[in-house]
Every structure is written in C-alpha cells, then in structure tokens.
Design a protein around this motif. Sequence first.
Motif, PDB file in Angstrom:
ATOM      1  N   ALA A 154      17.181   6.492  59.493  1.00  0.00           N
ATOM      2  CA  ALA A 154      15.979   7.012  59.348  1.00  0.00           C
ATOM      3  C   ALA A 154      15.925   8.476  60.056  1.00  0.00           C
ATOM      4  O   ALA A 154      16.730   9.007  60.802  1.00  0.00           O
ATOM      5  N   ASP A 155      14.991   9.316  59.234  1.00  0.00           N
ATOM      6  CA  ASP A 155      15.093  10.643  59.625  1.00  0.00           C
ATOM      7  C   ASP A 155      13.894  10.633  60.802  1.00  0.00           C
ATOM      8  O   ASP A 155      13.342   9.757  61.241  1.00  0.00           O
ATOM      9  N   GLN A 156      13.621  12.007  61.148  1.00  0.00           N
ATOM     10  CA  GLN A 156      12.525  12.169  62.472  1.00  0.00           C
ATOM     11  C   GLN A 156      11.218  11.654  61.843  1.00  0.00           C
ATOM     12  O   GLN A 156      10.613  11.043  62.761  1.00  0.00           O
ATOM     13  N   VAL A 157      10.773  11.708  60.706  1.00  0.00           N
ATOM     14  CA  VAL A 157       9.461  11.420  60.215  1.00  0.00           C
ATOM     15  C   VAL A 157       9.359   9.916  60.353  1.00  0.00           C
ATOM     16  O   VAL A 157       8.424   9.181  60.709  1.00  0.00           O
ATOM     17  N   VAL A 158      10.563   9.240  59.702  1.00  0.00           N
ATOM     18  CA  VAL A 158      10.499   7.592  59.762  1.00  0.00           C
ATOM     19  C   VAL A 158      10.505   7.233  61.336  1.00  0.00           C
ATOM     20  O   VAL A 158       9.832   6.250  61.798  1.00  0.00           O
ATOM     21  N   MET A 159      11.243   8.003  62.270  1.00  0.00           N
ATOM     22  CA  MET A 159      11.291   7.531  63.541  1.00  0.00           C
ATOM     23  C   MET A 159      10.023   7.714  64.028  1.00  0.00           C
ATOM     24  O   MET A 159       9.664   6.769  65.136  1.00  0.00           O
ATOM     25  N   ALA A 160       9.172   8.823  63.908  1.00  0.00           N
ATOM     26  CA  ALA A 160       7.926   9.132  64.407  1.00  0.00           C
ATOM     27  C   ALA A 160       6.962   7.622  63.929  1.00  0.00           C
ATOM     28  O   ALA A 160       5.847   7.230  64.839  1.00  0.00           O
ATOM     29  N   SER A 161       7.190   7.123  62.572  1.00  0.00           N
ATOM     30  CA  SER A 161       6.546   6.166  62.062  1.00  0.00           C
ATOM     31  C   SER A 161       6.735   4.817  63.089  1.00  0.00           C
ATOM     32  O   SER A 161       6.082   4.129  63.126  1.00  0.00           O
ATOM     33  N   ALA A 216       3.010  10.601  60.895  1.00  0.00           N
ATOM     34  CA  ALA A 216       2.461  10.090  59.842  1.00  0.00           C
ATOM     35  C   ALA A 216       3.204   8.821  59.422  1.00  0.00           C
ATOM     36  O   ALA A 216       4.285   8.437  59.686  1.00  0.00           O
ATOM     37  N   PRO A 217       2.406   7.605  59.018  1.00  0.00           N
ATOM     38  CA  PRO A 217       2.772   6.254  58.863  1.00  0.00           C
ATOM     39  C   PRO A 217       3.550   6.553  57.734  1.00  0.00           C
ATOM     40  O   PRO A 217       3.461   6.996  56.585  1.00  0.00           O
ATOM     41  N   VAL A 218       5.035   6.025  57.553  1.00  0.00           N
ATOM     42  CA  VAL A 218       5.873   5.923  56.404  1.00  0.00           C
ATOM     43  C   VAL A 218       6.118   4.431  56.265  1.00  0.00           C
ATOM     44  O   VAL A 218       6.547   3.659  57.005  1.00  0.00           O
ATOM     45  N   TRP A 219       5.461   3.808  54.985  1.00  0.00           N
ATOM     46  CA  TRP A 219       5.584   2.690  54.582  1.00  0.00           C
ATOM     47  C   TRP A 219       6.729   2.169  53.645  1.00  0.00           C
ATOM     48  O   TRP A 219       7.039   2.921  52.673  1.00  0.00           O
ATOM     49  N   ILE A 220       7.614   1.336  54.101  1.00  0.00           N
ATOM     50  CA  ILE A 220       8.851   1.066  53.402  1.00  0.00           C
ATOM     51  C   ILE A 220       8.838  -0.395  53.213  1.00  0.00           C
ATOM     52  O   ILE A 220       8.697  -1.200  53.893  1.00  0.00           O
ATOM     53  N   TRP A 221       8.976  -0.685  51.746  1.00  0.00           N
ATOM     54  CA  TRP A 221       9.057  -2.113  51.095  1.00  0.00           C
ATOM     55  C   TRP A 221      10.103  -2.889  51.454  1.00  0.00           C
ATOM     56  O   TRP A 221      11.196  -2.207  51.491  1.00  0.00           O
TER      57      TRP A 221
END
Length: 389
Positions: free
Chosen positions: A37-44, A197-202
């Motif tokens: 995960a990058d910083q954006v995904v970690m925040a999610s 920002a929410p990051v949706w991962i299927w």
Amino acid sequence: MWRDFSLSAIAAGFVAVLVGFASSVAIVFQAAAAAGADQVVMASWILALGLGMGLTCIGLSCYFKAPVLTAWSTPGAALLVSSLPGLSLAEAVGVFIFAAALSLVLGLTGWFEKLSAKIPLQIASAMLAGILFNFGLSIFTSLQQDLWLVGLMCVTYLISKQYLPRYAIPLVLVVAVLYASLQGQLSLAQVHLDWPAPVWIWPDWSLSAFIGVGVPLFIVTLTSQNIPGLAVFKSSGYHLPVSPLINASALTTIVLAPLGAFSINLAAITAAICASPEAHTDPAKRYSAGVAAGIFYLLTGVAGAAVVALFAAFPATLVTALAGLALLGTIATNLTLTTQAGPNREAAVVTLLVTVSGVSFFGIASAFWGLVAGLLCVLVLKLPKKQVV
C-alpha cells in the motif's frame, strides 16, 4: 441519552481511542506497507477502520446500554506484517473477508456463545488481569524513563482520587499535556490537516492465502481480542448476548474490508477503560463512554493522517502511563476476583501467571494459553477423589 454523558465518560472515551491509536497505529501502517500500500491507500485503511469502529461502538453501546467497544486486532496487524509480503492488495482484501466470514459463522451458529458460557468468571477475570497486568507495570517503567512527567501524573491521580474521583483521569490528561507542552515534548510540526480519500480494492480469492494467512488471522483475533473482550463484560457485570456482538463486528469487517478494514472485533484493553468506575459511577450510564469513544473514532477516521500524527506527537511515556492509571481500578477488581476463595482459585492463579508470562506457541498469544491452562486445571481439580487408605 445526552443527560447520561459526563466529563469523565467523554475523557474515558478519548483516552481509550488515544491508547488504541497511539500504541499500535504504526503496526497497522507496517501491515499496509507489507501488502504494497502507498500513502493514499494507508489513509484509506485508517478511514475504514475509524468508520467501522466508530459506528459499531456507537450503535452497539446505544442498543445494549453498555460500554461496547470495538477495535482493530493489534496482534492480527502484527501477523499481517510478516504474512502479507508476496500477496497483492486484492489478495489481502480477500483474506480479510475470509477471516471475518469465519467469525460470522461462529456468531450465527451460536458456537461462540456456547463456548464463552463454559468459561468460569474467575478464570475469565484472571485472564483479563494477566492481559492488563503489564499496563499497570508500565506506569513505573515510564516513571523511570521520565521521572518528572510521570511523577506529576501519579501525584495528580492520587490527589484527584481523594477529592475529585470522577475526574481523576481527565485531570491527569490535562496536567500531562500542559507539562509536556511547556517542556517542548509535544512535536506538532508534523500535524497537517489532510482529508483521506477512500480507495476501493476488489478482493481476489486465493486458497493458499486463506489457509496461510486467513486462518491464522481468524485464530489470533478470536483468542487475543474477542475472548478477552467478553471477559471485560463479564468482570464488569454486563451480561450481553454474545452472538450479536460477534456478528456486528464481523459484518462490518466484511463490508469495509475493500477499503482497508482488515479486522474489526471486540476491544479488551480499551473496553476496560470505558467499563471502569472512573468512566462513570453509575454502571447503567457507562455506555456513554462507549458512545464517546465511537465519536472520537469517527473523527480519527475522517481526519486520517492528521489525527494519527497528533496522537503520535504525545510522548510515549505519557500514553503508557495514562493507560496504566486508567486501568488501575480494573486491574484491582480482576485481581480480587482471581484470588477470592473458591474451588477455582488455583486454576485462576495459573491462568493469571501463564497470561502474564507472555509465552507464545504456534503464533498464538499467551492470553489463549492462560485460558487453556486454567480450564485444564479446573477439569483436573474436579476429577473424583479416591480415598487413600
């Protein structure tokens, strides 16, 4: 409901969230990084966990009129740090859903409730006392590291318990923060308002990942979070139906797993803070501390990295000493239950000692083995005695 709130209940909710985040959020970031995960995904991930814990704390506490706290699984996060490398983020999400689905099966079938009903209160109290024991010790290890800050906190606690017992922990927190800020121990330079920002991962389904990571995550969460969490309710005098609590936390995990909620389950340590007399003198109104914790969880989730950085700005000694002081009453209550006269006293002491020892077998924490050892002692000591001639 608003009339049931008090400053002490709000402070207990804040301390619970502070202890929960400040003590283990770094492990959550490590687990996210292990999955790539990058910083954006970690925040999610923080957003999803904050929303999940906040909504379940508020909903369950209001519905059952008890301080029901949920949390992420810190041992589960530690497990993920070493287990997720080599898996994609999509496979990791599949693992989260699979582990939560196993918990949901236990809840829906009623197996978990039947299992928990077999555990004597004295054994459950001993396990909880063993889990919390090191938090009490941390007051004095922190005192050695920072004599003036922690010493001032201890003095404030003692004086407050004598004259303003309901507000002892809020006063300790205020005094500690003021002293730390005057001494330049609060590093607020890294605190910036940053909306996640929410990051949706299927999810992606992998049988090997389910067996190698999902099953251990399920076992660790069951033994280190849900069972101790139920022990908190028992020792605090709250007799709640178990299955709805397990079902609600498992369903919340399944729904929010694609956003990064790897495990939402019953809290133990932070729940003990909100279920203690310091939260509210009236047990019927302590649910307001659970609601307050839920609101603070929502704020941490929405504010994301800014709130995490704020919690990280507190000195480590302040957080550990505050947790220990907030749990002193709960530790004392459970030690009393552990050592009270009765047929299970020796078994309870064994449970306490094994749990405090920190032993771990097959990656499963000492709380589970303490429970196993105590129950084995109960069974052996109930065997029929043969009279020796």
